[in-house]
Design an enzyme around this catalytic site. Sequence first.
Site, PDB file in Angstrom:
ATOM      1  N   THR A  48       0.827  -1.205   0.000  1.00  0.00           N
ATOM      2  CA  THR A  48       0.000   0.000   0.000  1.00  0.00           C
ATOM      3  C   THR A  48       0.863   1.258   0.000  1.00  0.00           C
ATOM      4  OG1 THR A  48      -0.037  -0.424   2.361  1.00  0.00           O
ATOM      5  CG2 THR A  48      -2.039  -0.902   1.143  1.00  0.00           C
ATOM      6  N   PHE A  51      -7.962   5.113   3.824  1.00  0.00           N
ATOM      7  CA  PHE A  51      -7.607   4.271   4.971  1.00  0.00           C
ATOM      8  C   PHE A  51      -8.812   3.605   5.627  1.00  0.00           C
ATOM      9  CE2 PHE A  51      -3.999   7.300   4.793  1.00  0.00           C
ATOM     10  CZ  PHE A  51      -2.958   6.389   4.695  1.00  0.00           C
ATOM     11  N   CYS A 106      -7.571   1.756   9.006  1.00  0.00           N
ATOM     12  CA  CYS A 106      -6.165   1.390   9.000  1.00  0.00           C
ATOM     13  C   CYS A 106      -5.476   1.832  10.288  1.00  0.00           C
ATOM     14  CB  CYS A 106      -5.479   2.045   7.819  1.00  0.00           C
ATOM     15  SG  CYS A 106      -3.725   1.671   7.726  1.00  0.00           S
TER      16      CYS A 106
HETATM   17 MN1  MNH Z   1      -3.531  -0.302   6.303  1.00  0.00          MN
HETATM   18  C1  MNH Z   1      -6.472  -1.662   7.464  1.00  0.00           C
HETATM   19  C2  MNH Z   1      -5.223   1.096   3.697  1.00  0.00           C
HETATM   20  C3  MNH Z   1      -0.670   1.282   5.361  1.00  0.00           C
HETATM   21  C4  MNH Z   1      -1.801  -2.009   8.707  1.00  0.00           C
HETATM   22  N1  MNH Z   1      -5.476  -0.301   5.690  1.00  0.00           N
HETATM   23  C5  MNH Z   1      -6.553  -0.887   6.324  1.00  0.00           C
HETATM   24  C6  MNH Z   1      -7.756  -0.571   5.602  1.00  0.00           C
HETATM   25  C7  MNH Z   1      -7.395   0.188   4.533  1.00  0.00           C
HETATM   26  C8  MNH Z   1      -5.968   0.372   4.596  1.00  0.00           C
HETATM   27  C9  MNH Z   1      -8.302   0.755   3.468  1.00  0.00           C
HETATM   28  C10 MNH Z   1      -9.161  -1.051   5.941  1.00  0.00           C
HETATM   29  C11 MNH Z   1      -9.453  -2.294   5.163  1.00  0.00           C
HETATM   30  C12 MNH Z   1     -10.871  -2.771   5.269  1.00  0.00           C
HETATM   31  O1  MNH Z   1     -11.789  -2.022   5.600  1.00  0.00           O
HETATM   32  O2  MNH Z   1     -11.083  -3.954   4.980  1.00  0.00           O
HETATM   33  N2  MNH Z   1      -3.031   0.899   4.792  1.00  0.00           N
HETATM   34  C13 MNH Z   1      -3.870   1.402   3.835  1.00  0.00           C
HETATM   35  C14 MNH Z   1      -3.127   2.315   2.958  1.00  0.00           C
HETATM   36  C15 MNH Z   1      -1.845   2.365   3.449  1.00  0.00           C
HETATM   37  C16 MNH Z   1      -1.786   1.484   4.605  1.00  0.00           C
HETATM   38  C17 MNH Z   1      -3.714   3.025   1.768  1.00  0.00           C
HETATM   39  C18 MNH Z   1      -0.650   3.146   2.978  1.00  0.00           C
HETATM   40  C19 MNH Z   1      -0.690   4.223   2.265  1.00  0.00           C
HETATM   41  N3  MNH Z   1      -1.581  -0.371   6.912  1.00  0.00           N
HETATM   42  C20 MNH Z   1      -0.560   0.419   6.444  1.00  0.00           C
HETATM   43  C21 MNH Z   1       0.639   0.198   7.196  1.00  0.00           C
HETATM   44  C22 MNH Z   1       0.336  -0.744   8.140  1.00  0.00           C
HETATM   45  C23 MNH Z   1      -1.070  -1.098   7.961  1.00  0.00           C
HETATM   46  C24 MNH Z   1       1.988   0.873   6.990  1.00  0.00           C
HETATM   47  C25 MNH Z   1       1.321  -1.248   9.137  1.00  0.00           C
HETATM   48  C26 MNH Z   1       1.187  -2.047  10.050  1.00  0.00           C
HETATM   49  N4  MNH Z   1      -4.055  -1.626   7.797  1.00  0.00           N
HETATM   50  C27 MNH Z   1      -3.157  -2.202   8.680  1.00  0.00           C
HETATM   51  C28 MNH Z   1      -3.889  -3.050   9.591  1.00  0.00           C
HETATM   52  C29 MNH Z   1      -5.251  -2.944   9.238  1.00  0.00           C
HETATM   53  C30 MNH Z   1      -5.310  -2.030   8.111  1.00  0.00           C
HETATM   54  C31 MNH Z   1      -3.267  -3.869  10.716  1.00  0.00           C
HETATM   55  C32 MNH Z   1      -6.426  -3.643   9.902  1.00  0.00           C
HETATM   56  C33 MNH Z   1      -6.912  -2.825  11.067  1.00  0.00           C
HETATM   57  C34 MNH Z   1      -8.065  -3.490  11.804  1.00  0.00           C
HETATM   58  O3  MNH Z   1      -8.999  -3.952  11.162  1.00  0.00           O
HETATM   59  O4  MNH Z   1      -8.002  -3.537  13.027  1.00  0.00           O
END
Ligand code: MNH
Length: 463
Positions: A272, A400, A407
Amino acid sequence: MTTPIPSPPGLPILGHATMIDKDLALKSFRNWATQYGEIYRLNILTDRRVVVINTYELLNEVCNDERFYKSLGGPLEETRTGLLDGLFTAYHGEANWGPAHRLLMPAFGVTAVRSMFDDMLDIASQLVLKWERFGQAAKLDPAEDFTRLTLDTIALTSMSYRINSFYRARLPKSDSKATAMLDFLIESGLRANRPAIVNAMMRSSRYKYEQDIKIMSDLADEIVADRKKNPIDKPDLLNLMLNEKDHKTGLGLSDENIRYNLLTFLVAGHETTSGTLTFAVYYLLKYPDTMRKLREEIDSVLGDEVMQASDLSKLPYCLAVLREALRLRAPASMRTAKPFEDTVIGGGKYFIDKDMTIAANIWDIHRDPKVWGDDAEEFKPERMMNGKFEALPPNAWQPFGFGSRACIGRALAIQEAQIALACVVQKFNLSMADPNYELQLKQSLTLKPNHFYIHASPRADKA
Ligand code: MNH
């Protein structure tokens, strides 16, 4: 009275599954949105009924934790095979989500993320050094090098582990760990649109899929075992998960759950963010005025000095560039939710029963002219600064996600991307290898640019 939700003609049993583009699922979803408007219904195989929503107004209604909960859409459900009840792929209400979420939230907050600055700069400097050494003639693959950067950064910040991707040859061929993760994501996407029986029959892909999962889990287990043998003081995410208790339940995390969360950070935390950086660079090169403004800002704040944590808050244009890239090319372009009860959305118009999946088409929603105007298709970081970002309608900017399942890595990703972008623009003149390149996309679980190459020449005006 409710209105029937339109649906494209599909096949018996397979429904619309085989009509979804295999390389770029998003393409099919966007085409249907053009044809059917704000909402349409699909049958993906016999058992999955999906309602796709395409406007801000409908999304804003669905952004409500009291009426809707996150459900795992097809690709996410497949990803769960490797990540199980890690935060990202945990089912709504699943027991291990709450303790892990509460225990980890503070560690992903802005203050904690600030303390990761040095580690992030360390990795960004490796990228800069590499591009300097390659010199201006080299054709660079930014998506690949940003993937090295994000993979190394998430491993170093979350578990103090060095993957050292910059010291390995081409990622897709020779790095079994990174390749395993990438292949796992791609195969998860493909499996989602194949009937179970077909998946079961494709023995060599299934074997490879299972191997990839094993390589990933072995890596995580290795890191946990090593940490237990050689404890360190640093309050990284791994130490937190090993030592802290959830204040609400008094529970700690099991070794298994720690494994799945480590894998989750690696998987959710790298593609991402590297996609975001690559898209940002693409747009900066397509819109030279934005590059000029960004460079002015970075030169005036950093000059020739090494970046410091205190510089982060002085780079509003840099932040706006990233936000705008995340609007136009949200790497997670689809999100899925279900209603707790049968319900009606769209001001009494559309009936949704509780077994239907709602898929939010973030691509089109991020271009909704009602929010973004008639120039929605254009890259304009100015929309995302000077109070305009804060004044956006609620839930309009959604890269996010939203609510309790949004996120957790948002602050981490933004800070990491700001550091990398600032370092690159401070040091290099960038140009496209092919000046006529038009953005092509490739999709695994996330969206990425395809066949995008650049040149980076060290700036002559810099020492
Ligand atoms: Mn990230 C959930 C987008 C970077 C860890 N992330 C989500 C969701 C989106 C998302 C959209 C929700 C998904 C859903 O509704 O099913 N995340 C991003 C984007 C970036 C990103 C666009 C960067 C730019 N994410 C990161 C990074 C981490 C991370 C860096 C590092 C650990 N994300 C997560 C985790 C979740 C999540 C863990 C789930 C959270 C939860 O449901 O409790």
